[in-house]
Design a protein around this motif. Structure first.
Motif, short mmCIF file in Angstrom:
data_model
loop_
_atom_site.label_atom_id
_atom_site.label_comp_id
_atom_site.label_asym_id
_atom_site.label_seq_id
_atom_site.Cartn_x
_atom_site.Cartn_y
_atom_site.Cartn_z
N LYS A 27 0.84 -1.24 -0.06
CA LYS A 27 0.04 0.05 -0.16
C LYS A 27 0.88 1.22 0.04
CE LYS A 27 -3.58 -2.27 2.58
NZ LYS A 27 -4.46 -2.44 3.84
N SER A 70 4.29 7.01 3.90
CA SER A 70 3.64 8.13 5.03
C SER A 70 4.23 7.85 6.47
CB SER A 70 2.25 8.31 4.83
OG SER A 70 1.80 7.13 5.37
N GLY A 71 3.95 9.09 7.24
CA GLY A 71 4.22 8.64 8.62
C GLY A 71 5.74 8.45 9.21
N ASP A 106 0.55 4.39 -0.44
CA ASP A 106 0.26 5.71 0.46
C ASP A 106 0.71 5.32 2.05
OD1 ASP A 106 -1.82 3.60 0.80
OD2 ASP A 106 -3.41 4.79 1.13
N VAL A 107 0.75 4.19 2.45
CA VAL A 107 1.08 4.02 3.79
C VAL A 107 2.38 3.80 3.82
CG1 VAL A 107 0.75 2.13 5.61
CG2 VAL A 107 -1.20 2.60 4.23
N GLU A 157 1.69 -0.28 18.85
CA GLU A 157 1.20 -1.49 18.02
C GLU A 157 0.46 -2.64 19.00
OE1 GLU A 157 3.57 -2.32 14.15
OE2 GLU A 157 4.63 -3.11 15.74
N LYS A 171 8.65 4.18 11.64
CA LYS A 171 9.26 4.27 10.29
C LYS A 171 10.35 5.46 10.27
CE LYS A 171 6.04 3.48 7.29
NZ LYS A 171 5.38 4.06 6.27
N GLU A 210 -5.01 -7.88 0.50
CA GLU A 210 -4.19 -7.67 1.53
C GLU A 210 -2.78 -8.27 1.60
OE1 GLU A 210 -4.91 -5.36 3.83
OE2 GLU A 210 -6.85 -4.70 2.97
#
Length: 264
Positions: free
Chosen positions: A151, A157-158, A153-154, A165, A184, A254
């Protein structure tokens, strides 16, 4: 032998507690079903502390495990010591790197669960790992493995954010709580690798008593990339899924899960 990819010196201590607390792990029934259908011994590459290996062995399948992390194997051996004799006798463990180990045996089923292929960070390493698996396949043997469906976008990002978690109490001390955080650090878009840190914080009565960290890096794959790797490793796809429920590998997926074999 090439150097170890990730030694898991810190993570090995927390691994079983963390993944027993992780509620979205649904891969085990998939691999257990494959093992139950296998006519002979199973080879698990990157067996770690035995999250997949031990349940397969408890069901009566003979299984051989290989891992390059001595801390992980040490914990697995200790866990195996607590199992009944018939389980212990069905398990054989080896220290080895998935890129180049050679057991001199062939198996009807080889598995590489829980995204272990994503610890292969170069095309050559990825091909070497798949060729190693293929060399251990007997006639008609199946190789099964999974990676996550990227993914983007994931992934992109961040950066620098610390995310809680999971949380669990160690079996050795119910008064303590361990929390694992994920941070990350960076993303290498060219080589398709992201870098991150696991942070383990142990608390007692709400106060921090210990913090340990370990840095990791994971590769991510696109579907065409994987199909090219299979060709280079001399493997062909016999089934592919987008989830462990065996749903189609499509835009809703997924996971990317493959069953492979050597061409007839």
């Amino acid at each position: 032998m090439p150097p170890a990819i990730d030694s898991y010196v810190v993570t090995a201590k927390y691994y079983d507690g963390a993944y027993s607390a992780k509620q979205d792990l649904v891969d085990l029934p998939f691999y257990m079903e494959l093992a139950e259908r296998s006519p002979g011994p199973v080879l698990e590459i990157a067996c770690g502390t035995g999250r997949v290996l031990l349940p397969i062995a408890r069901k009566g399948s003979e299984i051989h495990g290989v891992d390059n992390s001595l801390p992980m194997l040490t914990i697995l051996k200790a866990s195996l010591g607590n199992e009944p004799q018939e389980v212990r006798e069905g398990v054989t463990l080896h220290e080895g790197d998935m890129r180049d180990f050679r057991l001199g045996k062939q198996y009807p089923l080889v598995i590489i669960p829980f995204r272990a292929m994503q610890h292969m960070h170069t095309v050559q390493d990825q091909i070497s790992a798949l060729r190693t698996a293929a060399l251990h396949l007997g006639d008609g043997g199946i190789l099964a493995f999974d990676v996550f469906y990227p993914k983007f976008d994931v992934i992109n990002s961040g950066i620098g954010e610390e995310v809680a978690e999971m949380e669990w109490s160690p079996s050795s001390n119910s008064e303590e709580v361990v929390r694992r955080y994920f941070r990350k650090e960076s993303v290498d878009k060219i080589n398709q690798i992201f870098y991150f840190t696991f942070i383990y914080r142990t608390l007692r009565a709400g106060g921090l008593i210990r913090e340990e960290t370990e840095a990791f890096q994971l590769s991510y794959f696109t579907y065409p990339h994987l199909r090219a790797l299979f060709l280079l490793a001399g493997l062909e796809v016999i089934a592919e899924y987008g989830s462990f429920a065996k749903t189609p590998l499509d835009n809703t997926a997924e996971q990317m899960i493959f069953l492979l074999r050597k061409p007839c």
